[in-house]
Design a protein around this motif. Structure first.
Motif, PDB file in Angstrom:
ATOM      1  N   GLU A 374     -70.337  -5.184 -89.434  1.00 25.78           N
ATOM      2  CA  GLU A 374     -69.190  -4.326 -89.238  1.00 25.78           C
ATOM      3  C   GLU A 374     -68.010  -5.270 -89.757  1.00 25.78           C
ATOM      4  O   GLU A 374     -67.110  -4.778 -90.537  1.00 25.78           O
ATOM      5  CB  GLU A 374     -69.103  -4.207 -87.763  1.00 25.78           C
ATOM      6  CG  GLU A 374     -69.941  -3.196 -87.255  1.00 25.78           C
ATOM      7  CD  GLU A 374     -69.960  -2.958 -85.507  1.00 25.78           C
ATOM      8  OE1 GLU A 374     -69.212  -4.036 -84.843  1.00 25.78           O
ATOM      9  OE2 GLU A 374     -70.398  -2.137 -85.103  1.00 25.78           O
ATOM     10  N   ILE A 377     -68.042  -5.129 -93.467  1.00 23.98           N
ATOM     11  CA  ILE A 377     -67.519  -3.749 -94.082  1.00 23.98           C
ATOM     12  C   ILE A 377     -66.023  -3.819 -93.916  1.00 23.98           C
ATOM     13  O   ILE A 377     -65.226  -3.297 -94.703  1.00 23.98           O
ATOM     14  CB  ILE A 377     -68.121  -2.689 -93.272  1.00 23.98           C
ATOM     15  CG1 ILE A 377     -69.528  -2.529 -93.334  1.00 23.98           C
ATOM     16  CG2 ILE A 377     -67.256  -1.341 -93.347  1.00 23.98           C
ATOM     17  CD1 ILE A 377     -70.249  -1.456 -92.564  1.00 23.98           C
ATOM     18  N   LEU A 378     -65.271  -4.467 -93.161  1.00 21.05           N
ATOM     19  CA  LEU A 378     -63.931  -4.495 -92.626  1.00 21.05           C
ATOM     20  C   LEU A 378     -63.200  -5.257 -93.927  1.00 21.05           C
ATOM     21  O   LEU A 378     -62.120  -4.956 -94.365  1.00 21.05           O
ATOM     22  CB  LEU A 378     -63.633  -5.375 -91.370  1.00 21.05           C
ATOM     23  CG  LEU A 378     -62.317  -5.464 -90.987  1.00 21.05           C
ATOM     24  CD1 LEU A 378     -61.398  -4.482 -90.787  1.00 21.05           C
ATOM     25  CD2 LEU A 378     -61.995  -6.335 -89.857  1.00 21.05           C
ATOM     26  N   HIS A 380     -65.105  -5.743 -96.796  1.00 22.15           N
ATOM     27  CA  HIS A 380     -65.576  -5.373 -98.327  1.00 22.15           C
ATOM     28  C   HIS A 380     -66.003  -3.954 -97.982  1.00 22.15           C
ATOM     29  O   HIS A 380     -67.394  -3.567 -98.025  1.00 22.15           O
ATOM     30  CB  HIS A 380     -66.822  -6.453 -98.619  1.00 22.15           C
ATOM     31  CG  HIS A 380     -66.387  -7.702 -98.814  1.00 22.15           C
ATOM     32  ND1 HIS A 380     -65.873  -8.107-100.068  1.00 22.15           N
ATOM     33  CD2 HIS A 380     -66.698  -8.600 -97.995  1.00 22.15           C
ATOM     34  CE1 HIS A 380     -65.715  -9.471-100.041  1.00 22.15           C
ATOM     35  NE2 HIS A 380     -66.176  -9.785 -98.961  1.00 22.15           N
ATOM     36  N   PRO A 381     -65.186  -2.959 -97.894  1.00 18.19           N
ATOM     37  CA  PRO A 381     -65.505  -1.656 -97.599  1.00 18.19           C
ATOM     38  C   PRO A 381     -66.238  -0.941 -98.791  1.00 18.19           C
ATOM     39  O   PRO A 381     -66.821   0.297 -98.457  1.00 18.19           O
ATOM     40  CB  PRO A 381     -64.171  -1.090 -97.178  1.00 18.19           C
ATOM     41  CG  PRO A 381     -63.227  -1.798 -97.879  1.00 18.19           C
ATOM     42  CD  PRO A 381     -63.466  -3.105 -97.900  1.00 18.19           C
ATOM     43  N   ASN A 382     -66.170  -1.443 -99.761  1.00 19.39           N
ATOM     44  CA  ASN A 382     -66.735  -0.625-101.228  1.00 19.39           C
ATOM     45  C   ASN A 382     -68.239  -1.281-101.346  1.00 19.39           C
ATOM     46  O   ASN A 382     -68.703  -0.914-102.428  1.00 19.39           O
ATOM     47  CB  ASN A 382     -65.654  -0.450-102.168  1.00 19.39           C
ATOM     48  CG  ASN A 382     -64.500   0.184-101.882  1.00 19.39           C
ATOM     49  OD1 ASN A 382     -64.633   1.037-101.155  1.00 19.39           O
ATOM     50  ND2 ASN A 382     -63.353  -0.375-102.426  1.00 19.39           N
ATOM     51  N   TYR A 387     -73.508  -1.577 -95.144  1.00 18.46           N
ATOM     52  CA  TYR A 387     -73.775  -0.300 -94.680  1.00 18.46           C
ATOM     53  C   TYR A 387     -75.608   0.228 -94.294  1.00 18.46           C
ATOM     54  O   TYR A 387     -75.961   0.646 -93.476  1.00 18.46           O
ATOM     55  CB  TYR A 387     -73.324   0.979 -95.440  1.00 18.46           C
ATOM     56  CG  TYR A 387     -71.894   0.790 -95.587  1.00 18.46           C
ATOM     57  CD1 TYR A 387     -71.175   1.840 -94.692  1.00 18.46           C
ATOM     58  CD2 TYR A 387     -71.237   0.210 -96.560  1.00 18.46           C
ATOM     59  CE1 TYR A 387     -69.903   1.823 -94.872  1.00 18.46           C
ATOM     60  CE2 TYR A 387     -69.934   0.234 -96.664  1.00 18.46           C
ATOM     61  CZ  TYR A 387     -69.138   0.981 -95.944  1.00 18.46           C
ATOM     62  OH  TYR A 387     -68.031   1.192 -95.998  1.00 18.46           O
TER      63      TYR A 387
END
Length: 573
Positions: A374, A377-378, A380-382, A387
């Protein structure tokens, strides 16, 4: 020549001189024809205001309008030169700076601007020539002499740079920086006596300067002057044996002599010292870690890193280095804690996030791995891998819907990586299988295998699921046979093959295959025990079958169907 070759520190002398604060009437201009001076002055004021406001497009337009009214406006050429420099148009900036100088050849600011532009454009001889003019016109401005020295060095005019440094020294007096600069130039030119004399003369006037004594000791050592080196090192120890610079010199000396344990002891004191700066300590730690000629153990390097972090606990790079050392020693809990600390300081390294998540997942710490993913992702959302990690964990928790949501999001981020895309389809298939959408699950497994046909885990699982659903048994057999080529001794894979044969009603072959799985598992896998009992039952060995079913229950398998098999003493699906 690149001045870094000499490792010479030259005092910065970038002259930031802008005419916006200088009365424009003070600039000597060549005589020009009559023009509308009021209109010109208004334009000049507006242009200057636009430049101050960083509206360079408007400023450019207005200064050029000034030139149309007064083609001999040196200040307009000067200001336009500054605008073009800001826009990285160096050639154009130089062209306009030269015009400004041609109009006012004695103007200090115009000359300084041109000299700096030449320097930035690597036209070092022209820069030196211009700084020469400035130093002659303004002999009391020492900064021009420093800039001239730098220009000479860049132009490989070493003898001239020495002369300028001597001139500066005559003006300012002997200083550590100037003596070291001259020493390094002489050393580069292989003028050993002059290089030595420069430091010896400085030490005579400053006999307790540990830094210069240490540099001279190192220079003596590089020339094979062992006795002189030892004398200077002893002198440094007499002055202050606890000083970090002294211990640094001792470390270098011991390492060259092959006295590694003495070297480690000295370096340990360096890491605890306040005299050696953080950057140098860090460079040493990386050197001793990766230089195979330095025989320090992992534990010794680890100890030095911990000492370093006592003084600099927020140093990201050494936290990562210490984490690597912990991974090498299989201390993964410690390694991951260090990685989390490093990432809390600088979360930009996606590679480190992947390493952290991977290690945490392989150790079965799914709650922590979920949190790590989590956080990844915060920042490095891409990036797709976090995921995928969350999807895998949700699948393991039977949280199928959340798994699908996360996996479908992440799959859209995969670019030009068939293996990773295959892993997403694999996990999406697992989520659909958990939701009992078997056909959709099998479609995703097929898609996964089309991207990566050499995934033994998927080959095994897909085969087993087909057998459980009693579907496409020939395909299931082909899948597991391919998986066994990768892991021929895996009792799990052998068990799957036995179960496929069982489903195909080839009970003799199934029993033989499952017996092999039973032996390799040492009768400790409850699934294998149950399957072997099933095969025995189909071969008419009822009592033996019940015994193996009971063993599976005693082993901890809690299944209503298995309990019915024991109770009813028959095979139940």
């Amino acid at each position: 020549m690149n001045p870094s070759v000499l490792n010479i520190y030259i005092k910065s002398c970038f002259i930031i001189l802008f005419c916006v604060v200088t009365p424009y009437h003070s600039f000597a201009q060549k005589k020009v024809d009559f023009f509308n001076e009021k209109q010109y002055s208004n334009l000049l004021i507006r242009a200057t205001g636009a430049k101050i406001s960083s509206d360079l497009y408007l400023a450019d337009s207005l200064f050029n309008a000034c030139l149309k009214l007064n083609p001999n406006s040196g200040v307009s050429y000067f200001e336009l030169s500054g605008i073009y420099k800001t826009e990285d148009k160096l050639q154009k900036a130089i062209e306009y700076a030269k015009k400004a100088v041609s109009l006012s050849p004695n103007n200090e600011w115009y000359l300084a601007n041109l000299a700096v532009l030449y320097q930035e454009n690597n036209e070092h001889e022209k820069s030196a020539a211009t700084f020469e003019k400035l130093s002659i016109k303004k002999p009391n401005k020492i900064d021009y002499l420093f800039s001239l020295t730098e220009a000479y060095l860049n132009a490989d005019k070493f003898k001239k740079s020495i002369k300028v440094l001597q001139k500066i020294e005559n003006e300012l007096g002997v200083s550590e920086d100037l003596s070291l600069q001259k020493h390094q130039i002489f050393a580069f030119l292989k003028k050993k006596k002059k290089a030595t004399r420069e430091l010896e003369n400085y030490i005579k006037k400053n006999p307790k300067n540990l830094r210069v004594i240490g540099i001279l000791a190192e220079y003596y050592d590089s020339r094979g002057k062992g006795k002189k080196t030892e004398i200077l090192l002893e002198k440094m120890m007499d002055i202050d044996s606890t000083n970090g610079l002294v211990q640094l010199s001792m470390f270098q000396y011991y390492m060259k002599k092959g006295l590694f344990q003495h070297g480690f002891s000295a370096l340990s004191k360096v890491m605890s010292s306040i005299e050696v700066d953080q950057q140098l300590k860090q460079e040493i730690l990386f050197q001793i870690t990766y230089d195979k000629t330095i025989p320090f153990s992992i534990q010794q390097v680890e100890k030095l890193c911990i000492q370093f972090l006592t003084s600099f606990p927020k140093n990201h790079d050494i936290l990562v280095l210490l984490s690597d050392l912990s991974f090498i020693q299989m201390k993964e809990d410690t390694a991951c804690s260090l990685l989390r600390e490093a990432l809390s300081i600088d979360p930009t390294s996606y590679k480190l996030w992947g390493q952290l998540i991977g290690s945490t997942m392989t150790r079965g710490l799914y709650k922590q791995a979920l949190k790590d993913a989590e956080n990844a992702i915060l920042y490095h959302p891409n990036q797709p891998f976090p995921y995928l990690a969350k999807g895998i964990i949700y699948n393991m928790q039977n949280n199928w819907d959340d798994a699908l949501l996360m996996l479908k999001q992440g799959k859209l981020l995969v670019f030009d990586d068939q293996t990773l895309e295959s892993d997403f389809y694999h996990q999406i298939g697992d989520a659909y299988y958990g939701l009992k959408n078997y056909n959709i699950a099998f479609e995703n497994y097929d898609q996964s295998l089309s991207l990566n046909e050499n995934n033994p885990i998927l080959l095994n699982n897909y085969s087993y699921y087909l057998a459980l659903q009693n579907q496409s048994l020939d395909k299931a057999e082909n899948l597991i046979l391919k998986a066994l080529k990768f892991l021929p001794d895996s009792y799990t894979f052998i068990d799957t093959y036995g179960w496929v044969l069982f489903r195909k009603k080839l009970y003799d072959q199934a029993e033989q295959t499952l017996f092999k799985a039973l032996m390799k598992s040492e009768e400790k896998d409850n699934e294998v025990l149950e399957h072997y009992g099933d095969a025995l039952f189909m071969l008419g060995k009822k009592n033996e079958a019940v015994q193996f079913w009971e063993k599976a229950i005693k082993g901890g398998k809690d299944s209503e169907i298995l309990k019915r098999k024991v109770k009813e003493k028959k095979y139940v699906e």
